[in-house]
Design an enzyme around this catalytic site. Structure first.
Site, PDB file in Angstrom:
ATOM      1  N   HIS A 161     -13.078  45.496 -39.004  1.00  0.00           N
ATOM      2  CA  HIS A 161     -12.468  46.486 -39.901  1.00  0.00           C
ATOM      3  C   HIS A 161     -13.031  46.244 -41.305  1.00  0.00           C
ATOM      4  O   HIS A 161     -13.397  45.118 -41.642  1.00  0.00           O
ATOM      5  CB  HIS A 161     -10.952  46.246 -39.868  1.00  0.00           C
ATOM      6  CG  HIS A 161     -10.132  47.264 -40.593  1.00  0.00           C
ATOM      7  ND1 HIS A 161      -9.965  47.244 -41.953  1.00  0.00           N
ATOM      8  CD2 HIS A 161      -9.399  48.321 -40.152  1.00  0.00           C
ATOM      9  CE1 HIS A 161      -9.169  48.236 -42.320  1.00  0.00           C
ATOM     10  NE2 HIS A 161      -8.814  48.911 -41.237  1.00  0.00           N
ATOM     11  N   ASP A 215      -8.595  38.010 -37.669  1.00  0.00           N
ATOM     12  CA  ASP A 215      -7.912  39.188 -38.195  1.00  0.00           C
ATOM     13  C   ASP A 215      -6.956  39.657 -37.100  1.00  0.00           C
ATOM     14  O   ASP A 215      -7.367  40.263 -36.113  1.00  0.00           O
ATOM     15  CB  ASP A 215      -8.953  40.262 -38.527  1.00  0.00           C
ATOM     16  CG  ASP A 215      -8.312  41.587 -38.913  1.00  0.00           C
ATOM     17  OD1 ASP A 215      -7.081  41.711 -38.821  1.00  0.00           O
ATOM     18  OD2 ASP A 215      -9.057  42.501 -39.311  1.00  0.00           O
ATOM     19  N   GLN A 270      -4.356  43.943 -35.360  1.00  0.00           N
ATOM     20  CA  GLN A 270      -4.039  44.645 -34.104  1.00  0.00           C
ATOM     21  C   GLN A 270      -3.616  43.684 -33.000  1.00  0.00           C
ATOM     22  O   GLN A 270      -2.974  44.103 -32.030  1.00  0.00           O
ATOM     23  CB  GLN A 270      -5.262  45.439 -33.611  1.00  0.00           C
ATOM     24  CG  GLN A 270      -5.765  46.485 -34.578  1.00  0.00           C
ATOM     25  CD  GLN A 270      -4.816  47.661 -34.731  1.00  0.00           C
ATOM     26  OE1 GLN A 270      -3.959  47.921 -33.889  1.00  0.00           O
ATOM     27  NE2 GLN A 270      -4.952  48.382 -35.831  1.00  0.00           N
ATOM     28  N   LYS A 305       2.264  46.866 -38.566  1.00  0.00           N
ATOM     29  CA  LYS A 305       1.682  47.002 -37.223  1.00  0.00           C
ATOM     30  C   LYS A 305       2.414  46.105 -36.225  1.00  0.00           C
ATOM     31  O   LYS A 305       1.955  45.874 -35.117  1.00  0.00           O
ATOM     32  CB  LYS A 305       0.189  46.671 -37.273  1.00  0.00           C
ATOM     33  CG  LYS A 305      -0.622  47.689 -38.112  1.00  0.00           C
ATOM     34  CD  LYS A 305      -2.077  47.320 -38.133  1.00  0.00           C
ATOM     35  CE  LYS A 305      -2.861  48.013 -39.224  1.00  0.00           C
ATOM     36  NZ  LYS A 305      -3.197  49.398 -38.938  1.00  0.00           N
ATOM     37  N   CYS A 351     -12.075  52.996 -40.347  1.00  0.00           N
ATOM     38  CA  CYS A 351     -12.366  51.832 -41.206  1.00  0.00           C
ATOM     39  C   CYS A 351     -13.293  50.843 -40.518  1.00  0.00           C
ATOM     40  O   CYS A 351     -13.187  49.629 -40.710  1.00  0.00           O
ATOM     41  CB  CYS A 351     -11.088  51.118 -41.654  1.00  0.00           C
ATOM     42  SG  CYS A 351     -10.035  52.127 -42.675  1.00  0.00           S
TER      43      CYS A 351
END
Ligand SMILES: Cc1ncc(COP(=O)(O)O)c(C=O)c1O
Length: 404
Positions: A120, A197, A200, A223, A361
């Site tokens: 991202h 990261d 998600q 999220k 993104c």
């Protein structure tokens, strides 16, 4: 499915406000259960005071609730210490603090950082702003032919001895769950600091930062069924201690004179200014809510939704599917041949189906895939098979309309 979808949906007020919508933009942001809204409302209506600052009892109550929220996150991630949980405003803010903070103490001119093709922008642009101008070099793990993380190429690139490896847990554009255990293990063997990261990934599976031995893990509250404007930068104490603060101001200092300042201990050193107290409490409420759910059942349900949607899409020959249904956390990306993704998304929007179109993104990923963008269908625990079937019907109609 080991949960009652109807009663699950009833816990999300959004759905009773919008019974006519099918929401398949869950990778952008999730809806919030009533428990989260209640926790934030209670904070503002009953405990609102600034934390850590005032001697009065109300501030002490607010501080206790705020620090309890930090403990909830620490336990959720199985962090060793609650000071390893740094509040941020989201994954993006976390990355900016992290990259800025590494420059100097960890990264110097000539050092290398390894990311992947699927990152991202939040895990790309902060490197451009804070690291590349100071002589750091960014290397990129390519995709395999079937658009997966290329572990063999990764092993080769690790021979260049990157100081930091920073990879997404789950791809927000394609939905693929990255082989994080291997990614972390190989990076450690190569002597690198490892960043994941988790924007998600955190909602997909339980993360134990100690068992995984990851050095930094970042995610956003919104999220994970929590509010916007709050996020977490988890870091091992030894590395957090090294980070230079990006933001200076109140609470992050020990002493200040007109000529210099000295910094506070962790976690406050990296949390300048009044924090998002209600956000932290809302995120903790989301975690406590999630801990009462059957996460395995959620995973199975999302996988079944992906399988069903993917199989239905395969019946529509004009569709080009960019992501496959295996090791997929709940995202299907596709295109209609020769059409712009926005046109398909607009036709679905006209049928009250919320999806996202564009490059999500991840512009460099789409450059690597050599496609302009995609329409992204992202599923959550509260989506139903009926919604999948209605979406497939709407998709077939949209495809016919565009073919005319
Ligand atoms: C993989 C990934 N990383 C980072 C981010 C940035 O998160 P935020 O916008 O909440 O800061 C997102 C948001 O979509 C994401 O999907």
């Amino acid at each position: 499915m080991n949960f009652d979808l109807r009663s699950l949906r009833q816990q999300f007020p959004f759905f009773s406000a919008h019974p006519d919508w099918i929401y398949l933009d869950n990778a952008a942001t999730l809806h919030k259960p009533q428990a989260v809204l209640d926790a934030m409302n209670t904070f503002y209506s009953q405990h609102n005071s600034n934390v850590h600052r005032s001697a009065h009892g109300l501030s002490q109550q607010a501080t206790a609730a705020f620090e309890a929220a930090r403990n909830t996150v620490a336990q959720f991630l199985n962090a060793r210490f609650s000071h390893e949980i740094i509040w941020t405003s989201g994954t993006t803010a976390g990355f900016n603090q992290l990259v800025f903070g590494l420059m100097g103490p960890v990264l110097q001119s000539g050092d290398r950082v390894l990311i992947s093709s699927m990152e991202h922008h939040a895990n790309i642009v902060p490197w451009h702003i804070h690291a590349l101008p100071f002589g750091v070099q960014l290397d990129v793990v390519p995709l395999t032919a079937d658009h997966r993380f290329d572990l063999a190429a990764y092993s080769e690139l690790l021979k260049l001895k990157p100081k930091v490896v920073s990879i997404s847990h789950v791809s927000n554009a394609l939905g693929y769950i990255q082989p994080i255990a291997d990614i972390v293990r190989l990076a450690k063997e190569a002597g690198a600091i490892v960043v994941l990261d988790g924007a998600q990934g955190i909602v997909w599976e339980k993360i134990d930062v100690q068992a995984l031995d990851v050095d930094f893990y970042l995610f956003s509250g919104h999220k994970l069924y929590g509010p916007t404007g709050i996020g977490v930068l988890y870091g091992k104490t030894q590395y957090l201690e090294l980070l230079r603060p990006l933001l200076g101001g109140g609470e992050m200092i020990k002493t200040v004179s007109f000529s210099s300042s000295s910094w506070n201990d962790l976690p406050y050193r990296l949390e300048a200014g009044t924090p998002n107290m209600a956000g932290a409490i809302g995120l903790a409420a989301a975690i406590l809510w999630l801990q009462q759910q059957d996460l395995t059942a959620f995973q199975q349900h999302k996988s079944a939704l992906v399988q069903r949607f993917y199989a239905g899409c395969q019946q529509i020959s004009a569709l080009e599917l960019l992501s496959g249904p295996t090791t997929n956390a709940g995202i299907v990306a596709l295109n209609l041949k020769n059409e712009h993704p926005a046109d398909l998304a607009t036709l679905l929007d006209q049928q009250n189906i919320a999806v996202r179109a564009g490059t999500h993104c991840t512009m460099p990923l789409f450059q690597a895939l050599n496609v302009k963008g995609s329409v992204r269908f992202s599923f959550a625990c509260y989506n139903s098979f009926d919604e999948i079937d209605r979406t497939l019907t709407a998709l077939a109609t949209a495809v016919e309309l565009l073919a005319e």
